[in-house]
Design an enzyme around this catalytic site. Structure first.
Site, PDB file in Angstrom:
ATOM      1  N   PHE A  40       1.620  -3.538   3.913  1.00  0.00           N
ATOM      2  CA  PHE A  40       1.936  -4.851   4.455  1.00  0.00           C
ATOM      3  C   PHE A  40       3.426  -5.136   4.245  1.00  0.00           C
ATOM      4  CE2 PHE A  40      -2.509  -7.041   3.996  1.00  0.00           C
ATOM      5  CZ  PHE A  40      -2.995  -6.213   4.986  1.00  0.00           C
TER       6      PHE A  40
ATOM      7  N   LYS B 132      -9.482   7.921   2.603  1.00  0.00           N
ATOM      8  CA  LYS B 132      -9.924   6.543   2.379  1.00  0.00           C
ATOM      9  C   LYS B 132     -11.350   6.329   2.872  1.00  0.00           C
ATOM     10  CE  LYS B 132      -5.417   4.218   2.482  1.00  0.00           C
ATOM     11  NZ  LYS B 132      -4.558   5.377   2.838  1.00  0.00           N
TER      12      LYS B 132
ATOM     13  N   CYS C 187       0.809  -1.226   0.000  1.00  0.00           N
ATOM     14  CA  CYS C 187       0.000   0.000   0.000  1.00  0.00           C
ATOM     15  C   CYS C 187       0.840   1.273   0.000  1.00  0.00           C
ATOM     16  CB  CYS C 187      -0.959  -0.016   1.186  1.00  0.00           C
ATOM     17  SG  CYS C 187      -1.965  -1.510   1.235  1.00  0.00           S
TER      18      CYS C 187
ATOM     19  N   HIS D  67      -9.737   1.896   0.233  1.00  0.00           N
ATOM     20  CA  HIS D  67      -8.297   1.683   0.181  1.00  0.00           C
ATOM     21  C   HIS D  67      -7.930   1.158  -1.200  1.00  0.00           C
ATOM     22  CE1 HIS D  67      -4.294   1.032   1.149  1.00  0.00           C
ATOM     23  NE2 HIS D  67      -4.385   0.332   2.280  1.00  0.00           N
TER      24      HIS D  67
ATOM     25  N   HIS E  45      -2.684   7.742   6.508  1.00  0.00           N
ATOM     26  CA  HIS E  45      -2.963   6.435   5.908  1.00  0.00           C
ATOM     27  C   HIS E  45      -4.376   6.001   6.294  1.00  0.00           C
ATOM     28  CE1 HIS E  45      -1.999   2.728   3.937  1.00  0.00           C
ATOM     29  NE2 HIS E  45      -2.198   2.009   5.030  1.00  0.00           N
TER      30      HIS E  45
ATOM     31  N   GLU F  64      -1.016   5.340  14.018  1.00  0.00           N
ATOM     32  CA  GLU F  64      -0.713   6.560  13.264  1.00  0.00           C
ATOM     33  C   GLU F  64      -1.035   7.802  14.085  1.00  0.00           C
ATOM     34  OE1 GLU F  64      -1.113   8.291   8.719  1.00  0.00           O
ATOM     35  OE2 GLU F  64      -2.517   6.742   9.399  1.00  0.00           O
TER      36      GLU F  64
END
Length: 427
Positions: free
Chosen positions: A413, A345, A173, A350, A313, A324
């Protein structure tokens, strides 16, 4: 080495909020959700039955009218490459690259990313073989070139004759942010005057949705898809998968001025780090997230207090949102409460390998127009006791404010973290 200034001179977007930049940005400011029932395949047996799909996409819109050969060639490649080609066409035309007779195409590069690549193609070909196994392996000759994750970069280069640096980037991502950082570095160090960059993804298929379902990563709010992506809310239950492609033209400032290009904003820094913690989960203390923001700020030659807006994110997962938010507080201190923070998002879903590019686009537009897009779907009282709600998450409604500097975070990831910083362009 004298570092050159890098500006953005072209934008293109195929997203769940619209098939161009103007529509995508307008809907983001309006707080429109791109989520709805999945139409790409039958979801009867799936836990999650919704996604943020691109709507009304037609290959015919991106090839010369009536040119059957061009249309056939366009459709040979996976949907992720089609999204990339469509976004690139918009961005290249927006930047006026094709109308510049003096443009040296030997020096124009393409650095474009996809986290998964041609998963549609791979799934279809494997399924076809399974059904016809008795007849022996009969795969399409386009299986490999359509599947590999670098093909979007290759196809864009071939389409426009751009013979500069050309490759794909893969970091889950964080993919398109890593692609943009590479593009920024090439232009800033004088290795190429123009780089076409960004990312694309088309993961909404049985393997994509089923795989993430098995990980329990996706929201299963099937009764209300449009409210399912709810970053920083206590009732969040996973992310909403999205798709699309976004392209940006990074150009050396003097090169852009010499050809009279319009300038959307300036790219001033980028940072990368690793969580070195877990294959899918963010570090619970936000160590990698803090480090990547520190590095981006240092690279940009600014201080944390110079940042006005962070496009986080913010995927709408429990651990990710917490880590975060903690990283922002730890790094920015008291200034964290003066920032606007938002997770777009909540609207786009996403978009995996394309998410960094769309969020950079939103960050550039925020600086250009002095307005911050919202984090939608937060309900009164839906507060997580572990999140500091004195932070301004820009809940539910866009906010006007001066945005000189914006930072965009993407985490992938494998523990891949990438942040890019843009600012309002001033001559």
């Amino acid at each position: 080495m004298e570092l050159k200034r890098v500006v953005v001179t072209g934008l293109g977007a195929i997203t769940p909020l619209g098939n161009d930049v103007e529509t995508t940005w307008k809907n983001a400011l309006a707080g429109v959700s791109g989520a709805g029932p999945i139409t790409h395949f039958d979801t009867t047996l799936f836990k999650t039955k919704f996604a943020c799909e691109v709507k009304g996409f037609k290959a015919e819109d991106y090839v010369p009218a009536g040119d059957r050969h061009a249309l056939r060639d366009f459709k040979k490649f996976d949907l992720y490459t089609q999204y990339a080609m469509a976004a690139a066409k918009q961005a290249v035309e927006d930047a006026g690259l094709l109308s510049d007779d003096k443009l040296d195409r030997d020096q124009v590069g393409v650095i474009f990313g996809s986290g998964i690549g041609g998963i549609h193609t791979f799934e279809q070909e494997v399924s076809y073989y399974a059904k016809n196994e008795a007849n022996g392996p009969k795969y399409s000759p386009f299986l490999i070139p359509a599947m590999i994750a670098d093909m979007a970069a290759g196809r864009i280069s071939i389409e426009y004759g751009f013979r500069g640096p050309n490759y794909g980037v893969v970091s889950a991502c964080a993919t398109s942010t890593n692609a943009m950082i590479d593009a920024f570095t090439y232009v800033r160090t004088g290795k190429a005057p123009v780089i076409v960059t960004g990312g694309s993804e088309a993961p909404i298929c049985p393997v994509g949705v089923g795989g993430f379902n098995s990980m329990k990563a996706l929201s299963t709010r099937n009764d209300s898809p449009e409210t399912a992506s709810r970053p920083f809310s206590a009732s969040r239950d996973g992310f909403v998968i999205g798709e699309g492609g976004v392209c940006l033209i990074f150009e050396e400032l003097e090169h852009a001025l010499a050809r009279g290009a319009k300038i959307y904003g300036e790219v001033i820094g980028g940072g990368m780090s690793a969580d070195a913690y877990h294959i899918t989960a963010s570090h619970p203390e936000g160590l990698g997230a803090k480090l990547v923001m520190e590095r981006a700020i240092e690279d940009a030659g600014i201080t944390p207090d110079d940042v006005d807006y962070i496009n986080v994110h913010g995927t709408s997962t429990h651990v990710g949102d917490l880590s975060e938010a903690k990283a922002i507080k730890d790094l920015f201190g008291d200034h964290a409460y003066a920032l606007n923070i938002s997770s777009t998002k909540s609207m786009t879903g996403h978009m995996l390998g394309a998410t960094g590019a769309v969020e950079a686009l939103f960050s550039i537009k925020a600086c250009q127009e002095d307005i911050v897009p919202p984090t939608i779907n937060h309900e009164e009282g839906d507060n997580d006791p572990d999140i500091d709600y004195k932070l301004n998450f820009t809940f539910n409604k866009a906010q006007k404010r001066t945005v000189n500097v914006a930072l965009s975070n993407t985490f992938g990831f494998g523990g891949h973290n990438a942040s890019i910083i843009v600012k309002k362009y001033k001559s």
